[in-house]
Design an enzyme around this catalytic site. Structure first.
Site, mmCIF file in Angstrom:
data_model
loop_
_atom_site.group_PDB
_atom_site.id
_atom_site.type_symbol
_atom_site.label_atom_id
_atom_site.label_comp_id
_atom_site.label_asym_id
_atom_site.label_seq_id
_atom_site.Cartn_x
_atom_site.Cartn_y
_atom_site.Cartn_z
ATOM 1 N N SER A 46 -12.689 -5.064 13.099
ATOM 2 C CA SER A 46 -12.594 -4.128 11.974
ATOM 3 C C SER A 46 -13.770 -4.246 11.005
ATOM 4 C CB SER A 46 -11.298 -4.377 11.203
ATOM 5 O OG SER A 46 -11.301 -5.704 10.696
ATOM 6 N N GLU B 252 -13.749 -10.152 12.843
ATOM 7 C CA GLU B 252 -12.799 -9.178 13.382
ATOM 8 C C GLU B 252 -13.518 -7.896 13.761
ATOM 9 O OE1 GLU B 252 -8.714 -8.727 11.707
ATOM 10 O OE2 GLU B 252 -9.653 -9.651 9.963
ATOM 11 N N ASP C 110 -17.174 -0.693 3.142
ATOM 12 C CA ASP C 110 -15.958 0.086 2.963
ATOM 13 C C ASP C 110 -15.617 0.177 1.481
ATOM 14 O OD1 ASP C 110 -15.075 -2.548 2.639
ATOM 15 O OD2 ASP C 110 -13.100 -2.118 3.468
ATOM 16 N N ASP D 151 -13.706 -1.263 -0.664
ATOM 17 C CA ASP D 151 -13.645 -2.438 -1.549
ATOM 18 C C ASP D 151 -14.648 -3.516 -1.153
ATOM 19 O OD1 ASP D 151 -12.189 -3.111 0.752
ATOM 20 O OD2 ASP D 151 -10.809 -4.404 -0.329
ATOM 21 N N ARG E 231 0.836 -1.191 0.000
ATOM 22 C CA ARG E 231 0.000 0.000 0.000
ATOM 23 C C ARG E 231 0.867 1.236 0.000
ATOM 24 N NH1 ARG E 231 -2.265 -1.305 4.132
ATOM 25 N NH2 ARG E 231 -1.500 0.125 5.724
ATOM 26 N N HIS F 60 -14.189 -7.226 9.086
ATOM 27 C CA HIS F 60 -13.966 -8.383 8.217
ATOM 28 C C HIS F 60 -14.691 -9.586 8.830
ATOM 29 C CE1 HIS F 60 -10.824 -6.641 5.603
ATOM 30 N NE2 HIS F 60 -10.438 -5.977 6.682
ATOM 31 N N ASP G 49 -15.177 -5.426 1.417
ATOM 32 C CA ASP G 49 -14.881 -6.657 2.159
ATOM 33 C C ASP G 49 -15.204 -6.498 3.643
ATOM 34 O OD1 ASP G 49 -12.761 -5.040 2.920
ATOM 35 O OD2 ASP G 49 -11.182 -6.428 2.285
ATOM 36 N N ARG G 50 -15.716 -5.314 4.052
ATOM 37 C CA ARG G 50 -16.107 -5.086 5.444
ATOM 38 C C ARG G 50 -17.530 -4.543 5.501
ATOM 39 N NH1 ARG G 50 -13.232 -1.294 8.481
ATOM 40 N NH2 ARG G 50 -12.530 -0.187 6.618
ATOM 41 N N SER H 261 -8.732 0.048 -0.380
ATOM 42 C CA SER H 261 -9.650 -0.255 0.711
ATOM 43 C C SER H 261 -10.285 1.020 1.262
ATOM 44 C CB SER H 261 -8.922 -1.061 1.786
ATOM 45 O OG SER H 261 -9.807 -1.485 2.789
ATOM 46 N N HIS H 262 -10.026 1.327 2.545
ATOM 47 C CA HIS H 262 -10.648 2.474 3.199
ATOM 48 C C HIS H 262 -9.684 3.660 3.305
ATOM 49 C CE1 HIS H 262 -8.460 0.262 6.262
ATOM 50 N NE2 HIS H 262 -8.355 1.392 6.942
ATOM 51 N N LYS I 105 -3.905 -6.565 -2.457
ATOM 52 C CA LYS I 105 -4.173 -7.693 -1.568
ATOM 53 C C LYS I 105 -3.965 -8.956 -2.399
ATOM 54 C CE LYS I 105 -7.502 -5.188 1.329
ATOM 55 N NZ LYS I 105 -8.922 -5.105 1.785
#
Length: 464
Positions: free
Chosen positions: A323, A321, A236, A238, A12, A325, A240-241, A100-101, A110
């Site tokens: 976060s 998680e 988010d 992408d 990143r 996820h 994934d959350r 992502s965010h 990723k």
């Protein structure tokens, strides 16, 4: 090649400063070399909606094919769709080009190879390979082909999830790439959808695409207050959350969502393992046991969590998680997928009767156990200093009448709450979180950690 872009869980950086097209091409060459040495022939590539995504994906593909590995470009899709494609196409290998965010000027990678999500030494090994020039250039380069995998993902999800009744929901995609799929998914599930920022726009003109920050959920809370939507879902950048807001404006954080999902899954998987990270509520493990499951605390980080899921195998039916996820390993394939998690949540909530005030749906969510907790607290440290401080804390600070867990930093569970200190794997900060049954308990636990940190690192700016 700038080493700082090689993080613990991904690559990143700021586009055209630290993360350049040339750097991404070299990373692609290194990934392709690693794939070729493992006997892998094909890699799936997809990207989120960031302005730099297409050119970085093209640079990555150019590097991969140099090593003789083929590229399957699935275009602009949510990161979970890339993960899905690696399973569906049986490549086990893929890269999501996503920031992502992070702010708009960032992007990243990723990565998966042979079913392994890359993290830690596997990521730093790519850097070492580039620096040493240990890159394989094949006599016959790989080929790049495009594939529209999104309809296949949608059909698989819609075949899996069924709602007991139609629902009225609000969806906030934060102008992230979730917008290419979320509204269609929920409408086809039978929902009436109020859309917020579901057009993909890499400038993110409305709010930051990060549902973990309560400030980014204000628009969703307002929509729930002023419409007949029963629940709000946020994704988010992408997708994934997942973030969730109730009709009365409460944020249901992912550790509490994990309780609901565990309860539902364990009805048909008694004795199964449910994994969660060290930041999650102290109420989660007893809840899992109460519903017939085996709790397993693990390290924070999507790559680390997926590695643990793979290690435990079919015995682990779910992981969550703090976060956001969320990983379903009962009917889905064990990767973090905000869109699928949102659909599974509606499957559970749709069993409640419909009402104009969403009373029962709100009750189910708000009744999930919770303590009084702090948000994630970050204490700045010098580069590389965090792990050393945590080790000193483990060695020299003692806690009476408490259960100590060192799986990820130091988590200390008391009879009425917990405290956690760990070193971030991505930035030079100590991460702390506290929870207790009441304010007095919270202050007591915070004071013990504060005193301990001041004793071993008196120069730290400890403000909690």
């Amino acid at each position: 090649m700038i080493k700082s872009i090689f993080k613990a869980y991904d690559i990143r950086g700021v586009v055209d400063e630290t993360l350049t097209e040339q750097a991404v091409r070299q990373i692609g060459h290194a990934l392709g070399t690693e794939a070729q040495q493992r006997g892998l022939t094909d890699m799936v590539l997809g990207r989120d909606g960031r302005l730099s995504g297409e050119r970085l994906l093209n640079a990555l593909a150019q590097g991969i094919v140099l090593a003789g590995v083929n590229v399957i470009d699935v275009g602009m899709v949510p990161t979970p769709v890339v993960y899905f494609a690696t399973k569906h196409l049986q490549t086990g290998s893929g890269v999501a080009v996503t920031g992502s965010h992070n702010p708009p000027e960032y992007n990243g990678l990723k990565m998966m190879l042979g079913g392994d999500t890359l993290y830690g030494d596997m990521i730093s090994g790519l850097y070492e390979r580039i620096v040493k020039g240990d890159l394989h250039t094949a006599q016959q380069h790989g080929v790049i082909k495009t594939l529209d995998i999104l309809p296949v993902f949608l059909e698989a999800l819609l075949q899996d999830v069924k709602l007991a009744r139609p629902m009225k929901i609000a969806v906030d995609c934060g102008n992230g790439v979730g917008g290419v799929a979320a509204v269609e998914i929920f409408k086809r599930l039978g929902c009436e959808v109020t859309e917020l920022f579901c057009d993909v726009d890499g400038h993110f003109p409305n709010h930051h695409p990060d549902p973990a920050d309560p400030h980014n959920l204000v628009d969703l809370q307002n929509i729930l207050r002023t419409t007949d939507a029963e629940v709000g879902l946020a994704f988010d950048g992408d997708a994934d959350r997942l973030g969730v807001v109730t009709k009365d404006g409460q944020i249901i954080y992912p550790d509490r969502l994990s309780m609901l999902f565990a309860q539902d899954i364990l009805q048909s998987h008694q004795g199964a393992t449910v994994i969660f990270d060290a930041k999650c509520s102290a109420h989660l493990a007893p809840w899992i046991r109460q519903h017939g499951g085996t709790p397993l605390m693990w390290k924070t980080g999507h790559s680390l969590m997926k590695a643990k899921l793979r290690e435990v195998g079919a015995a682990a039916v779910f992981a969550g998680e703090m976060s956001g996820h969320l990983y379903f390993n009962d009917r889905w394939s064990g990767f973090d997928d905000g869109l699928y998690a949102g659909a599974r949540l509606l499957e559970i909530l749709s069993r409640q009767p419909q009402s104009t005030d969403a009373k029962e749906v709100t009750r189910v969510l708000n009744e999930l156990p919770q303590g009084i907790s702090t948000p994630e607290i970050n204490v700045k440290v010098k580069e590389g200093e965090g792990p050393h401080i945590v080790e000193l804390f483990k060695t020299h600070i003692k806690f009476d009448n408490a259960q100590v867990n060192t799986v990820d930093g130091l988590r200390v569970d008391f009879s009425d709450g917990f405290g956690l200190v760990r070193s971030s794997n991505t930035t030079p900060v100590l991460v702390l979180r506290f929870e207790a049954n009441d304010e007095a308990g919270l202050e007591r636990i915070k004071a013990q950690f504060r005193t301990g940190l001041q004793r071993i690192a008196p120069d730290l700016n400890v403000t909690f």
